[in-house]
Scaffold this active site. Structure first.
Site, PDB file in Angstrom:
ATOM      1  N   LYS A 116      12.894  12.245  -2.245  1.00  0.00           N
ATOM      2  CA  LYS A 116      13.875  13.252  -1.869  1.00  0.00           C
ATOM      3  C   LYS A 116      15.301  12.810  -2.152  1.00  0.00           C
ATOM      4  O   LYS A 116      16.148  13.602  -2.532  1.00  0.00           O
ATOM      5  CB  LYS A 116      13.750  13.565  -0.377  1.00  0.00           C
ATOM      6  CG  LYS A 116      12.520  14.381  -0.042  1.00  0.00           C
ATOM      7  CD  LYS A 116      12.546  14.763   1.424  1.00  0.00           C
ATOM      8  CE  LYS A 116      11.472  15.785   1.709  1.00  0.00           C
ATOM      9  NZ  LYS A 116      11.705  16.468   2.978  1.00  0.00           N
ATOM     10  N   GLY A 165       7.290  18.856   7.014  1.00  0.00           N
ATOM     11  CA  GLY A 165       7.505  18.673   8.444  1.00  0.00           C
ATOM     12  C   GLY A 165       7.465  17.234   8.915  1.00  0.00           C
ATOM     13  O   GLY A 165       7.757  16.966  10.077  1.00  0.00           O
ATOM     14  N   HIS A 208      15.814  29.813   5.072  1.00  0.00           N
ATOM     15  CA  HIS A 208      15.133  29.031   4.047  1.00  0.00           C
ATOM     16  C   HIS A 208      14.875  29.975   2.875  1.00  0.00           C
ATOM     17  O   HIS A 208      14.037  30.868   2.966  1.00  0.00           O
ATOM     18  CB  HIS A 208      13.832  28.468   4.603  1.00  0.00           C
ATOM     19  CG  HIS A 208      13.018  27.736   3.589  1.00  0.00           C
ATOM     20  ND1 HIS A 208      12.795  26.386   3.632  1.00  0.00           N
ATOM     21  CD2 HIS A 208      12.384  28.169   2.475  1.00  0.00           C
ATOM     22  CE1 HIS A 208      12.055  26.017   2.609  1.00  0.00           C
ATOM     23  NE2 HIS A 208      11.786  27.092   1.895  1.00  0.00           N
ATOM     24  N   ASN A 290       9.745  21.426  -5.284  1.00  0.00           N
ATOM     25  CA  ASN A 290       8.297  21.225  -5.239  1.00  0.00           C
ATOM     26  C   ASN A 290       7.724  21.447  -6.625  1.00  0.00           C
ATOM     27  O   ASN A 290       7.955  22.485  -7.241  1.00  0.00           O
ATOM     28  CB  ASN A 290       7.660  22.188  -4.246  1.00  0.00           C
ATOM     29  CG  ASN A 290       8.134  21.905  -2.844  1.00  0.00           C
ATOM     30  OD1 ASN A 290       8.213  20.754  -2.435  1.00  0.00           O
ATOM     31  ND2 ASN A 290       8.487  22.946  -2.115  1.00  0.00           N
ATOM     32  N   ARG A 292       4.778  22.048  -7.935  1.00  0.00           N
ATOM     33  CA  ARG A 292       3.400  22.561  -7.999  1.00  0.00           C
ATOM     34  C   ARG A 292       3.410  24.006  -7.539  1.00  0.00           C
ATOM     35  O   ARG A 292       4.438  24.517  -7.120  1.00  0.00           O
ATOM     36  CB  ARG A 292       2.492  21.735  -7.087  1.00  0.00           C
ATOM     37  CG  ARG A 292       3.232  21.333  -5.819  1.00  0.00           C
ATOM     38  CD  ARG A 292       2.634  21.664  -4.557  1.00  0.00           C
ATOM     39  NE  ARG A 292       3.499  21.190  -3.475  1.00  0.00           N
ATOM     40  CZ  ARG A 292       4.142  21.993  -2.652  1.00  0.00           C
ATOM     41  NH1 ARG A 292       4.075  23.299  -2.800  1.00  0.00           N
ATOM     42  NH2 ARG A 292       4.888  21.506  -1.667  1.00  0.00           N
ATOM     43  N   VAL A 295       1.909  27.658  -1.666  1.00  0.00           N
ATOM     44  CA  VAL A 295       1.026  28.556  -0.913  1.00  0.00           C
ATOM     45  C   VAL A 295       1.508  30.004  -1.037  1.00  0.00           C
ATOM     46  O   VAL A 295       0.718  30.928  -1.194  1.00  0.00           O
ATOM     47  CB  VAL A 295       0.978  28.146   0.571  1.00  0.00           C
ATOM     48  CG1 VAL A 295       0.163  29.144   1.371  1.00  0.00           C
ATOM     49  CG2 VAL A 295       0.403  26.756   0.732  1.00  0.00           C
TER      50      VAL A 295
END
Lengths: 476, 202, 202, 476
Positions: A116, A165, A208, A290, A292, A295
């Site tokens: 990160k 998280g 977000h 991210n 990939r 979801v």
């Protein structure tokens, strides 16, 4: 296009990838653990290889077994889905070493972005605004306190190796910082084998907002608009929508264009998501990228008409992007909610069990992605995501009505099995959510308010579940 | 067919010969079922759930077994499921548990290869693959196989190698016994938990 | 609870009193089940299907009945399902058949009104609504009701009227009996097949 | 908008209407027969009224019972779905007499259009091209022979009161005409109580192309493009797609615009479909107009994004149309197939039974409309339509691949239960179908060819089914 793709995942995303492969005429092979022998994807795949026991460390996280399975089935490519090894640069490299195409960015890009702190530095150089804080890891508590003083409290201490998280601590006052710093480092060391942390300003009431990008291996990229995923409980997303509501189109465009520029500058290839926090002044701050499929990718599919997993496969096969930015149009509004087998009344504890009834909703503009069916046994081993319900409508109000309708239809029952559906329905009922004026504080506010339980007789409590395998339980 | 639970038992009898007074078509098995059901009524849904698991496992077992079956019995903790067929009904022993259900029409035969349908004979044990990979009977090409049919093995004795990612994983017997069969051809791929060597426990 | 099939029988006993030696928790009922299962194995899946229907119907039945139930028995053609509970388990008589399953959480009580959960006492008969409409006890407002509790009725005797679309449909008793109860308030809506007048058959 | 709508139907369409009502905040009531007491729509409706026994004549065709139920639940409107009373002008009038809004065209318009001969005359005056033949009923065999000679053989003798597959006879040569004429009249008298027939040229190798229109009660109308429904077995549609493939856009536009003009001229109100045959020369000929929602309406919904049942409700409530023609855009291709519980190997005989497994497909751009679920009992009383699978994709080839993928996933099993899925998969495999160059002759050609049965063990044959109630078994 590849002749055979190995799907190195389970659950709904394995089925999602299988569907994309079948639609493109690609032969499908899937790995599975002993616990998933009866799963839908094993039934539907052209070939399935049992790679280990239920424990994900010995199966879905077992890079050697997966590569061995790819060899056995003669696959040319491996699709990692999300979670598990999907962001593991080492695994991507092992694939490459064994002549397999890892469906994702090049290993070096993944390695740089998985950290990160390094991702922050790269994106900052690429011109993305960061939330105020340190770019490099802070070497000691004194340095952390210095950064915190500079940006102002509250701050958040984050592990550079953390995911979603896990590995982050919010600090509200200077007196708490030293302990939080030490604790986060220790936790990061234990969880990720890497104790580096950095400090940034904590935005408690922000949105977000994330941007979906597609970049090919020829230097071309497009963005597919924004998603709002502010409905989170402890950084676990529950409801997502596209496009992000109640923000001016110009702001969303700026965020999306900035994100795409950043992705292209760092050499990103594949389907990726850049996450931002948008504050009350409509300023946006890069959080992480991210590498990939997410979801929540279906909401973007429904507003663009573009199948993101198809595009992952095309990009991995070296095909140049099939759209220019001006050919991508967003239509209407799509909303997804996650149906997890968790009990919102018991702090969202997982509730494994056998599904006696399982009838997903159907009808117009309603999509369900699930690996479950009547008779399915939800084991204690993996993620509690049971199904995703995604709806589309010309406008947001109708989309929310449609989602409520769909959730009302969804018939799930089994001894001890609870789902997040009642909680999601509370979110959909919330006035601020309805207006689109909600922030990441929404769920905490709802949890603090007394739940209006339906008057039905409470179901008997299940026996305590076995400890789930936590490796797969990270935010996506 | 073990489920990792130490109390799970599965038996299947292939014997198509004569049978005693207990073989009253299905009644014996169902009586056992009924007894469990009655006892479990006090324990709430757990008994039913356990029986549902047993029924499902029985379906799989029947689907996986080759040839006519006379009797199956599954136990998991306190729950028991037992079915026995008339000898004249051997050809349709699958009917009461609906064999068709276990093999969806049109579904390609995916998942477990035939070798996972094991054991063929009750009482036999197997040494299983600890990892997905390639099965080798000998430490290196041309060397003498670790074991051959008829050999007696001790617990811990190497019986094969499974190669995965160029790493040689020694496979050892977990009990003493006589090697009855080598279940996989040398150099062939194996899945996790696939039976490799059949033992008649000593 | 009749399914329109002449051979269907459903009995429910509300009696919570003493019971005889047969009431061995569940075993009696399951033995009956096992017997049927055994016989039906030869006939293929039809017996299983019939029993599945019985189980389903039993679940519905239990969910619909108010108060503790001691025994239920369902028959459809040759298949029989019978369950009897221990008196000390009356409070949880629903557990073995999962009462929760019959009432999906969150589902609004739609469909059959409470009055369709009939008969409350075995052996009782009902005169049922031949059509959806409005129930009237008398031929016109202010007139004497067709029947009152305690009356004896003959087969074919009018006992009520159901008005639908301004047409008066006379409802007649299909058997002789004594009127035990009027099950619907005068002037209230009724559904097709809803019990209107309860009879103790003569 | 209405406060309460009564749904006067069953099966998937009752659920479809219920979904639309819920999404618009309308309270739902549904009628049901004794055979449908356990149905999904009864479970989901706010109120349900049992109106009769299984026999549809005494339940779903029982106008008095339905109106009585509407009164009991306090409904302001009745949605008839398709089949049953949906095109019964008398029922529409009874509704009006009882203060209920019948969701469909005004009774007088329905009456005029339900009679095929009268509809032909009206549409001819409205400028629609008819297939060559008589407009008025032919009074005797000699007059029929005269028409046939004039238009040329083969001809088709059709009952003016007929519906879809019933009440029509194809005549290939003059010698057969007299007998066919007499037989069709007698059959029409027996089936519909009306022995009038007319004669038109029979187009054996044509395309069935239909146009979806929406007309409000203020004289406005739009069309929503075309559908091709040429894949028919004995006038029963099996596969439908939108838009009609392999015809020039200009031809499709002309058909659609002509259809809308016709609908507006005859005073049509609501959602309707005008059916045409398009011959090898791309000439189109009006066949009939259907005054209700069609089984295949979802393909139009998926290419337009417009929920047709919502629009039916808005129109019935008096709301002016919410789109102008130029605001309606078609995107991509949608294909639907019907999953009927019929055995294609036994002349499509219905196969009732209990569903032991029922797991519909899911995933991207895949919609399933079904009233069934695991454990559902398919009775012998009604229509054999079990589910509709509808997919969308940017182009036709991908849409067909997606439909194949979805059908492969669809897991349906029960003792004796067969479905049309294997036959539909043969259609999707057919080279002419794949190219979009197919006609109404496709199914007969496939049925004449030897079927390639899967090698799976044949399931045991079910006991002969009870005679289904045929009233509902008409083409839609």
């Amino acid at each position: 296009m590849f002749e055979t793709v190995l799907i190195a995942n389970r659950g709904e995303i394995a089925l999602r990838v299988l569907r994309a492969c079948k639609e493109l005429g690609v032969r499908t092979a899937v790995v599975y653990s002993a616990a998933d022998a009866d799963s839908a994807v094993v039934r539907l795949a052209d070939q399935a290889v049992r790679i280990g026991p239920a424990s994900s460390r010995r199966s879905y996280l077992n890079a050697a077994a997966i590569v061995e399975a790819a060899r056995q089935v003669g696959a040319q490519a491996v699709h990692p889905g999300y979670g598990f090894l999907s962001e593991d640069a080492d695994f991507a490299e092992i694939c490459a070493d064994n002549g397999l195409t890892f469906i994702g960015p090049p290993p070096a890009v993944m390695a740089a972005l998985a950290d990160k702190s390094s991702a922050r530095a790269l994106m900052s150089r690429a011109g993305l605004p960061l939330s105020p804080g340190s770019v490099a890891p802070v070497p000691n508590a004194a340095a952390a306190a210095e950064v915190a003083e500079a940006v102002g409290y509250p701050v958040i201490v984050k592990a550079t190796a953390g995911g979603g998280g896990r590995g982050m601590t919010v600090v509200h006052a200077p007196g708490e910082l030293r302990r939080a710093y030490a604790r986060t480092r220790a936790a990061a060391q234990a969880a990720f084998g890497d104790d580096r942390v950095y400090v940034e300003r904590y935005l408690s009431e922000a949105r977000h907002v994330e941007v979906q990008v597609l970049c090919d291996s020829h230097g071309n990229g497009v963005h597919l608009g924004t998603r709002d995923c502010s409905v989170q409980r402890r950084h676990q997303k529950l409801v997502e929508e596209a496009p992000a509501p109640a923000l001016p189109a110009a702001v969303l465009d700026t965020i999306a264009e900035t994100a795409l520029r950043g992705a292209l500058k760092v050499g990103f290839v594949g389907a990726g998501t850049l996450e931002f926090l948008v504050d009350a002044e409509e300023q946006f701050h890069f959080l992480e990228i991210n590498c990939r499929i997410q979801v929540e990718h279906p909401v973007t599919e429904m507003v663009t008409g573009i199948d993101l997993v198809h595009e992952q496969l095309h990009i991995a096969a070296g095909v140049p992007l099939r759209w220019r930015q001006e050919e991508i149009h967003l239509h209407g509004v799509a909303v997804e909610c996650r149906v997890n087998t968790e009990d919102p009344e018991r702090d969202f504890a997982p509730t494994p069990g056998r599904l006696e009834r399982f009838t997903p909703p159907g009808g117009p503009f309603t999509r369900v992605d699930t690996h479950a069916s009547a008779g399915y046994l939800i084991g204690p081993w993996y993620d509690s995501l049971l199904a995703k319900v995604i709806v589309w409508a010309p406008d947001r109000e109708l989309a929310l009505n449609r989602l409520e309708r769909a959730l009302e239809e969804f018939d799930i029952a089994g001894p001890g099995v609870h789902t997040t559906i009642p909680f999601v329905r509370r979110v959909l009922d919330d006035a601020a959510f309805r207006k689109g004026r909600y922030t990441t504080g929404l769920v905490d506010r709802l949890l603090a308010a007394p739940a209006q339980r339906p008057t039905a007789t409470p179901a008997p409590r299940p026996a305590p579940a076995a400890e789930p395998d936590v490796t797969h339980r990270r935010t996506r | 067919m073990t489920s990792g639970d130490g109390t799970t038992t599965v038996e299947a009898t292939h014997d198509a010969g004569v049978h005693g007074e207990e073989a009253l078509a299905g009644v014996h098995g169902e009586e056992a079922l009924a007894g469990v059901h009655g006892e479990e009524a006090l324990a709430g849904v757990h008994g039913e759930e356990a029986l549902a698991v047993l029924r499902r496992q029985a379906q799989h077992l029947i689907a996986e077994l080759a040839g006519p079956v006379r009797r199956i019995r599954l136990r998991s903790g306190p729950a028991v499921l037992e079915v026995e067929w008339h000898p004249e009904d051997l050809a349709r022993a699958d009917v009461p548990l609906q064999r068709a259900e276990a093999a969806p029409p049109g579904a390609a035969p995916a998942g477990a290869p035939a070798a996972l349908n094991w054991p063929p004979v009750p009482g036999r044990a197997a040494v299983r693959a600890p990892i997905v990979g390639t099965f080798y009977r000998a430490a290196e090409p041309g060397a003498k196989p670790f074991v051959a049919v008829g050999d007696l093995v001790r617990p811990g004795q190497p019986v094969a190698i499974v190669e995965a990612m160029k790493l040689m994983n020694e496979v050892t017997a977990d009990r003493a016994g006589r090697v009855v069969a080598i279940l996989v051809e040398d150099g062939h791929p194996v899945e996790y938990d696939q039976p490799l060597v059949e033992l008649d426990p000593a």
